[in-house]
Design an enzyme around this catalytic site. Structure first.
Site, PDB file in Angstrom:
ATOM      1  N   ARG A  39       7.253  -9.602   7.000  1.00 28.59           N
ATOM      2  CA  ARG A  39       8.321  -9.190   6.098  1.00 28.59           C
ATOM      3  C   ARG A  39       9.563 -10.033   6.350  1.00 28.59           C
ATOM      4  O   ARG A  39       9.817 -10.483   7.456  1.00 28.59           O
ATOM      5  CB  ARG A  39       8.659  -7.712   6.321  1.00 28.59           C
ATOM      6  CG  ARG A  39       7.653  -6.743   5.715  1.00 28.59           C
ATOM      7  CD  ARG A  39       8.053  -5.292   5.948  1.00 28.59           C
ATOM      8  NE  ARG A  39       7.998  -4.950   7.347  1.00 28.59           N
ATOM      9  CZ  ARG A  39       9.041  -4.875   8.151  1.00 28.59           C
ATOM     10  NH1 ARG A  39      10.276  -5.078   7.693  1.00 28.59           N
ATOM     11  NH2 ARG A  39       8.889  -4.569   9.423  1.00 28.59           N
TER      12      ARG A  39
ATOM     13  N   LYS B 174       5.950  -0.641   1.549  1.00 24.95           N
ATOM     14  CA  LYS B 174       7.322  -0.461   2.012  1.00 24.95           C
ATOM     15  C   LYS B 174       8.291  -0.361   0.830  1.00 24.95           C
ATOM     16  O   LYS B 174       9.245   0.411   0.854  1.00 24.95           O
ATOM     17  CB  LYS B 174       7.715  -1.606   2.960  1.00 24.95           C
ATOM     18  CG  LYS B 174       6.867  -1.623   4.233  1.00 24.95           C
ATOM     19  CD  LYS B 174       6.948  -0.315   4.914  1.00 24.95           C
ATOM     20  CE  LYS B 174       5.943   0.044   5.959  1.00 24.95           C
ATOM     21  NZ  LYS B 174       5.596  -0.731   7.075  1.00 24.95           N
TER      22      LYS B 174
ATOM     23  N   HIS C 256       8.764   6.490   7.537  1.00 29.29           N
ATOM     24  CA  HIS C 256       7.887   5.493   8.162  1.00 29.29           C
ATOM     25  C   HIS C 256       7.152   6.167   9.320  1.00 29.29           C
ATOM     26  O   HIS C 256       7.444   5.918  10.483  1.00 29.29           O
ATOM     27  CB  HIS C 256       8.755   4.323   8.657  1.00 29.29           C
ATOM     28  CG  HIS C 256       7.977   3.110   9.071  1.00 29.29           C
ATOM     29  ND1 HIS C 256       8.522   2.119   9.858  1.00 29.29           N
ATOM     30  CD2 HIS C 256       6.724   2.697   8.787  1.00 29.29           C
ATOM     31  CE1 HIS C 256       7.630   1.164  10.051  1.00 29.29           C
ATOM     32  NE2 HIS C 256       6.527   1.487   9.421  1.00 29.29           N
TER      33      HIS C 256
ATOM     34  N   CYS D  86       4.837  -0.827  16.697  1.00 24.62           N
ATOM     35  CA  CYS D  86       5.183  -0.058  17.907  1.00 24.62           C
ATOM     36  C   CYS D  86       4.231   1.101  18.157  1.00 24.62           C
ATOM     37  O   CYS D  86       4.561   2.027  18.899  1.00 24.62           O
ATOM     38  CB  CYS D  86       6.625   0.421  17.832  1.00 24.62           C
ATOM     39  SG  CYS D  86       7.811  -0.924  18.010  1.00 24.62           S
TER      40      CYS D  86
ATOM     41  N   ARG E  22      -3.244  -9.208  10.331  1.00 24.96           N
ATOM     42  CA  ARG E  22      -3.487  -7.823   9.905  1.00 24.96           C
ATOM     43  C   ARG E  22      -4.890  -7.631   9.365  1.00 24.96           C
ATOM     44  O   ARG E  22      -5.550  -8.577   8.947  1.00 24.96           O
ATOM     45  CB  ARG E  22      -2.490  -7.452   8.794  1.00 24.96           C
ATOM     46  CG  ARG E  22      -1.024  -7.510   9.220  1.00 24.96           C
ATOM     47  CD  ARG E  22      -0.461  -6.139   9.455  1.00 24.96           C
ATOM     48  NE  ARG E  22       0.842  -6.170  10.107  1.00 24.96           N
ATOM     49  CZ  ARG E  22       1.535  -5.081  10.426  1.00 24.96           C
ATOM     50  NH1 ARG E  22       1.048  -3.891  10.134  1.00 24.96           N
ATOM     51  NH2 ARG E  22       2.693  -5.169  11.038  1.00 24.96           N
TER      52      ARG E  22
ATOM     53  N   TYR F 133       2.781 -12.252   1.326  1.00 22.35           N
ATOM     54  CA  TYR F 133       2.426 -11.540   2.546  1.00 22.35           C
ATOM     55  C   TYR F 133       2.735 -10.041   2.547  1.00 22.35           C
ATOM     56  O   TYR F 133       3.887  -9.634   2.318  1.00 22.35           O
ATOM     57  CB  TYR F 133       3.127 -12.148   3.772  1.00 22.35           C
ATOM     58  CG  TYR F 133       2.583 -11.516   5.031  1.00 22.35           C
ATOM     59  CD1 TYR F 133       1.384 -11.966   5.563  1.00 22.35           C
ATOM     60  CD2 TYR F 133       3.206 -10.431   5.608  1.00 22.35           C
ATOM     61  CE1 TYR F 133       0.829 -11.350   6.663  1.00 22.35           C
ATOM     62  CE2 TYR F 133       2.661  -9.801   6.716  1.00 22.35           C
ATOM     63  CZ  TYR F 133       1.461 -10.275   7.244  1.00 22.35           C
ATOM     64  OH  TYR F 133       0.913  -9.655   8.325  1.00 22.35           O
TER      65      TYR F 133
ATOM     66  N   ASP G  39       1.076   5.148   8.630  1.00 25.33           N
ATOM     67  CA  ASP G  39       2.304   4.360   8.420  1.00 25.33           C
ATOM     68  C   ASP G  39       3.389   5.097   7.639  1.00 25.33           C
ATOM     69  O   ASP G  39       4.565   4.895   7.907  1.00 25.33           O
ATOM     70  CB  ASP G  39       1.951   3.059   7.688  1.00 25.33           C
ATOM     71  CG  ASP G  39       3.030   1.984   7.810  1.00 25.33           C
ATOM     72  OD1 ASP G  39       3.501   1.750   8.944  1.00 25.33           O
ATOM     73  OD2 ASP G  39       3.413   1.387   6.792  1.00 25.33           O
TER      74      ASP G  39
ATOM     75  N   SER H 114       7.974  -0.916  13.232  1.00 30.80           N
ATOM     76  CA  SER H 114       6.814  -1.753  12.951  1.00 30.80           C
ATOM     77  C   SER H 114       6.221  -2.330  14.241  1.00 30.80           C
ATOM     78  O   SER H 114       6.958  -2.775  15.119  1.00 30.80           O
ATOM     79  CB  SER H 114       7.224  -2.898  12.024  1.00 30.80           C
ATOM     80  OG  SER H 114       7.783  -2.362  10.854  1.00 30.80           O
TER      81      SER H 114
HETATM   82  P1  GTP Z   1       3.070  -1.337  11.666  1.00 32.65           P
HETATM   83  O1  GTP Z   1       1.770  -1.413  10.964  1.00 32.65           O
HETATM   84  O2  GTP Z   1       3.765  -2.663  11.764  1.00 32.65           O
HETATM   85  O3  GTP Z   1       3.988  -0.295  11.120  1.00 32.65           O
HETATM   86  O4  GTP Z   1       2.744  -1.040  13.224  1.00 32.65           O
HETATM   87  P2  GTP Z   1       2.282   0.261  14.038  1.00 32.65           P
HETATM   88  O5  GTP Z   1       3.474   1.077  14.401  1.00 32.65           O
HETATM   89  O6  GTP Z   1       1.192   0.966  13.336  1.00 32.65           O
HETATM   90  O7  GTP Z   1       1.758  -0.376  15.404  1.00 32.65           O
HETATM   91  P3  GTP Z   1       0.263  -0.493  15.989  1.00 32.65           P
HETATM   92  O8  GTP Z   1      -0.343   0.839  16.291  1.00 32.65           O
HETATM   93  O9  GTP Z   1      -0.514  -1.385  15.111  1.00 32.65           O
HETATM   94  O10 GTP Z   1       0.547  -1.224  17.382  1.00 32.65           O
HETATM   95  C1  GTP Z   1       1.192  -2.463  17.467  1.00 32.65           C
HETATM   96  C2  GTP Z   1       0.892  -3.120  18.785  1.00 32.65           C
HETATM   97  O11 GTP Z   1       1.291  -2.282  19.862  1.00 32.65           O
HETATM   98  C3  GTP Z   1      -0.585  -3.411  18.973  1.00 32.65           C
HETATM   99  O12 GTP Z   1      -0.756  -4.682  19.544  1.00 32.65           O
HETATM  100  C4  GTP Z   1      -1.030  -2.332  19.929  1.00 32.65           C
HETATM  101  O13 GTP Z   1      -2.113  -2.749  20.720  1.00 32.65           O
HETATM  102  C5  GTP Z   1       0.223  -2.059  20.758  1.00 32.65           C
HETATM  103  N1  GTP Z   1       0.274  -0.641  21.223  1.00 32.65           N
HETATM  104  C6  GTP Z   1       0.048   0.457  20.467  1.00 32.65           C
HETATM  105  N2  GTP Z   1       0.107   1.597  21.210  1.00 32.65           N
HETATM  106  C7  GTP Z   1       0.393   1.206  22.476  1.00 32.65           C
HETATM  107  C8  GTP Z   1       0.591   1.919  23.707  1.00 32.65           C
HETATM  108  O14 GTP Z   1       0.509   3.148  23.792  1.00 32.65           O
HETATM  109  N3  GTP Z   1       0.884   1.158  24.807  1.00 32.65           N
HETATM  110  C9  GTP Z   1       0.976  -0.201  24.747  1.00 32.65           C
HETATM  111  N4  GTP Z   1       1.272  -0.861  25.861  1.00 32.65           N
HETATM  112  N5  GTP Z   1       0.785  -0.902  23.602  1.00 32.65           N
HETATM  113  C10 GTP Z   1       0.506  -0.217  22.484  1.00 32.65           C
HETATM  114  C1  SPV Z   2       5.421  -2.860   8.943  1.00 26.95           C
HETATM  115  O1  SPV Z   2       5.945  -3.966   9.127  1.00 26.95           O
HETATM  116  O2  SPV Z   2       5.973  -1.788   9.286  1.00 26.95           O
HETATM  117  C2  SPV Z   2       4.081  -2.779   8.334  1.00 26.95           C
HETATM  118  C3  SPV Z   2       3.498  -4.005   7.808  1.00 26.95           C
HETATM  119  O3  SPV Z   2       3.521  -1.708   8.246  1.00 26.95           O
HETATM  120  S1  SPV Z   2       4.141  -4.444   6.265  1.00 26.95           S
HETATM  121  O4  SPV Z   2       3.275  -3.903   5.240  1.00 26.95           O
HETATM  122  O5  SPV Z   2       4.180  -5.911   6.205  1.00 26.95           O
HETATM  123  O6  SPV Z   2       5.474  -3.886   6.104  1.00 26.95           O
HETATM  124 MN    MN Z   3       4.797  -0.016   9.163  1.00 27.23          MN
END
Ligand code: GTP
Ligand code: SPV
Ligand code: MN
Length: 588
Positions: free
Chosen positions: A72, A209, A229, A253, A372, A200, A280, A251
């Site tokens: 983004r 979003k 979110h 996290c 992704r 993207y 999400d 994001s």
């Molecule tokens: P968006 O799709 O961008 O909104 O992201 P999200 O909040 O869904 O994050 P996601 O669960 O995809 O995790 C993002 C990264 O953080 C990945 O590389 C995970 O492996 C890592 N991660 C997720 N949960 C944990 C955790 O509990 N501990 C650690 N150390 N890393 C984590």
């Molecule tokens: C984020 O960035 O929080 C996502 C991926 O979930 S995107 O759809 O690119 O915003």
């Molecule tokens: Mn997100």
């Protein structure tokens, strides 16, 4: 296509947009399987998609975006409201008239030689009074195929729209992908989104979003509900009772991971199960029973690939075995895919996300850090049987969280709703690869909505406070941090599945089953109340994870105050009050 008597404004708008973008052809998307196959075939011919090994990854394809177009673009994302004040100090603002003028010149002829796809899509379960319809006009088959997974598209959406003129208008053109002319603009007053020069994710899948957060947050304020979110997860206890939790983390996290977590062995043995409702976005309303109810407006996951493995997130790995679009991952020699953090040894060689030959000793990343997968939610082994319930699910707890190497403890509970809103409004997190720009910088990201709030965030805080007064039986509010680090930069808490141990405490707090230690920042668990069986971590370490350093927290409170001060008079005084009360408690 279904026969629906659409409102004339639908056709008028499409005609008007076609006049500007000048496509060779206009194709209405019906959402059928036949249509999907036809689009895939075409995308394979143009190279927009690459076929993966259909034996090992049936129905899976690979897409590579332009190297300048991998996340983004927050600095090129605009909220175009009549006044700058309506957008607020945390959003980029453009005057709507000027924005339209500029955009129409960029869209002028941008679809020449291309097809304009008309994609009607439904956000939310079929038949839900809370679902909403959008139409995205796009010149990208990749976008159509992503929307097909992420939302409910075609006839089902047209049926839901019927004769109503009430839909979110979205116009997207890749144009020539010029990063200098890339704009993602939102017109909340017009229910309109325009995105140009990107291909993207969150920039172009306008359902996500742009609609489900930026436009929807504005609608939520107007109509008395919340667009957030947030992941939505159900935790089933040994007696079969399911508690639903919504969690806002910025994001990349950990939302997808928490939504799909697999209980660690000892909790599994006790009978705990975890059900995924959404990963999400949550749309939340006050239900007839006085509780807050949430639906997942999406139908798929657009998840972060790097770090996803059978060790961290087996449910995601199972979900993405078929019918998945992979973006910017590494292509292996056997036609399957790989990314950093996947199980086992890295492959010896492959084709990296830039399309270049790659070897594991090259020292280069094979997949982009924001690579992704797009996969249907229905394929997730842990998908909740309630995930398409038109009423949604009742939320017992809201969790805010971020990536903080220091300061924020593993978990704490806000004293009440107002304090919880302060906790959300001042949460901070290290930036990630999900947005262009520097990674690892701590920034305030209120409710994980900083990049996604479609109006002045001060008014958004006021809306949260207002909602608290209106919900007879509001969820409790918590803050978590899975990312605290030791002196050597290693994560102290094991995270992932083990996070259920923290959710268990949260649920017991909601049920009034455990006491807690009152600290200046909120209620923190007594170590003995955290279920730690089978976990290789000593009590001292856990104490450390729960530690509250008053000096650091005073600084934190100062910094929060400064962040909040940018909203001036518009900031609800309750938040200033909470800031002052926090400082007083810390100075005692
Ligand atoms: P968006 O799709 O961008 O909104 O992201 P999200 O909040 O869904 O994050 P996601 O669960 O995809 O995790 C993002 C990264 O953080 C990945 O590389 C995970 O492996 C890592 N991660 C997720 N949960 C944990 C955790 O509990 N501990 C650690 N150390 N890393 C984590
Ligand atoms: C984020 O960035 O929080 C996502 C991926 O979930 S995107 O759809 O690119 O915003
Ligand atoms: Mn997100």
């Amino acid at each position: 296509m279904v026969k629906v008597n659409l409102h004339p404004s639908v056709y008028e708008w499409i005609e008007e947009m076609a006049k500007i973008t000048k496509p060779d052809k206009i194709v209405w998307i019906d959402g059928s399987e036949e249509e999907k196959q036809r689009l895939i075939k075409e995308a394979l011919e143009t190279g927009e998609l690459m076929e993966l090994n259909q034996e090992k990854l049936p129905g899976c394809y690979l897409h590579r975006t332009h190297p300048s177009d991998v996340a983004r673009v927050e600095d090129r994302t605009f909220i175009c409201t009549p006044t700058k004040e309506e957008a607020g100090p945390t959003n980029n603002w453009m005057d709507p008239n000027e924005a339209y003028k500029m955009l129409y010149s960029l869209f002028d002829g941008s679809m020449r030689g291309r097809t304009m796809y008309v994609v009607p899509y439904l956000m939310g379960p079929v038949g839900s009074p809370y679902s909403k319809v959008g139409i995205e006009l796009t010149d990208s088959i990749y976008v159509v195929l992503n929307l097909r997974i992420m939302a409910r598209i075609g006839d089902v959406a047209l049926k839901a729209l019927g004769n109503s003129p009430d839909f979110v208008k979205g116009l997207h053109s890749k144009a020539n992908l010029d990063p200098e002319k890339r704009y993602i603009c939102h017109f909340p007053q017009d229910n309109t989104i325009m995105s140009v020069n990107s291909g993207y994710g969150g920039n172009v899948i306008l359902s996500k979003k742009c609609f489900a957060l930026r436009i929807a947050s504005y609608l939520g304020k107007k109509e008395g509900w919340l667009a957030e979110h947030m992941l939505i997860v159900g935790v089933e206890d040994p007696s079969g009772n399911v508690t639903y939790i919504a969690g806002a983390f910025p994001s990349a996290c950990g939302k997808t991971n928490l939504a799909m977590l697999i209980p660690p062995e000892p909790l599994k043995k006790l009978g705990y199960k975890v059900w995924t409702v959404g990963d999400d976005i949550a749309w939340m309303r006050i239900g007839e029973d006085g509780r807050l109810w949430a639906i997942n407006p999406e139908a798929g996951f657009f998840g972060v690939a790097p770090g996803t493995s059978y060790k961290t997130n087996p449910n995601a790995m199972e979900t993405i075995k078929r019918n998945t679009i992979y973006t910017n991952v590494l292509l292996k020699e056997d036609g399957t895919v790989w990314w950093e953090g996947m199980d086992g040894e890295p492959p010896e060689r492959g084709i990296d996300w830039l399309g270049r030959p790659w070897t594991r000793d090259s020292g280069e990343k094979g997949a982009h850090p924001n690579a992704r997968f797009t996969a249907p939610a229905s394929q997730c082994p842990s998908i909740s049987k309630e995930w398409e319930n038109p009423k949604g699910v009742p939320i017992s707890a809201i969790i805010f969280g971020g990536r903080r190497a220091k300061v924020a403890p593993l978990v704490y509970e806000a004293f009440d709703w107002q304090h919880g809103v302060y906790v959300g409004a001042t949460m901070a997190s290290e930036t990630t690869a999900a947005a262009m720009g520097k990674v690892g910088v701590v920034r305030r990201d209120p409710m994980a909505m900083l990049p996604f709030c479609g109006y002045n965030m001060a008014d958004y805080f006021a809306h949260w406070l207002e909602m608290g007064k209106k919900i007879p039986n509001p969820p409790k509010i918590f803050h978590v941090n899975w990312f605290r680090q030791d002196e050597n930069g290693n994560f102290i808490w094991p995270g992932f599945g083990e996070n259920l141990r923290v959710l268990k405490w949260i649920i017991e707090r909601c049920e009034g089953k455990v006491s807690a230690k009152e600290t200046p920042i909120g209620y923190v668990p007594y170590v003995d109340d955290l279920y730690l069986d089978g976990l290789d971590i000593d009590k001292e370490t856990v104490e450390k994870l729960l530690e509250i350093d008053k000096e650091l927290w005073l600084k934190e409170a100062e910094d929060s105050r400064e962040f909040l001060s940018q909203f001036g008079d518009r900031l609800p005084r309750e938040l200033v009050e909470e800031n002052e009360k926090l400082k007083q408690r810390l100075s005692k």
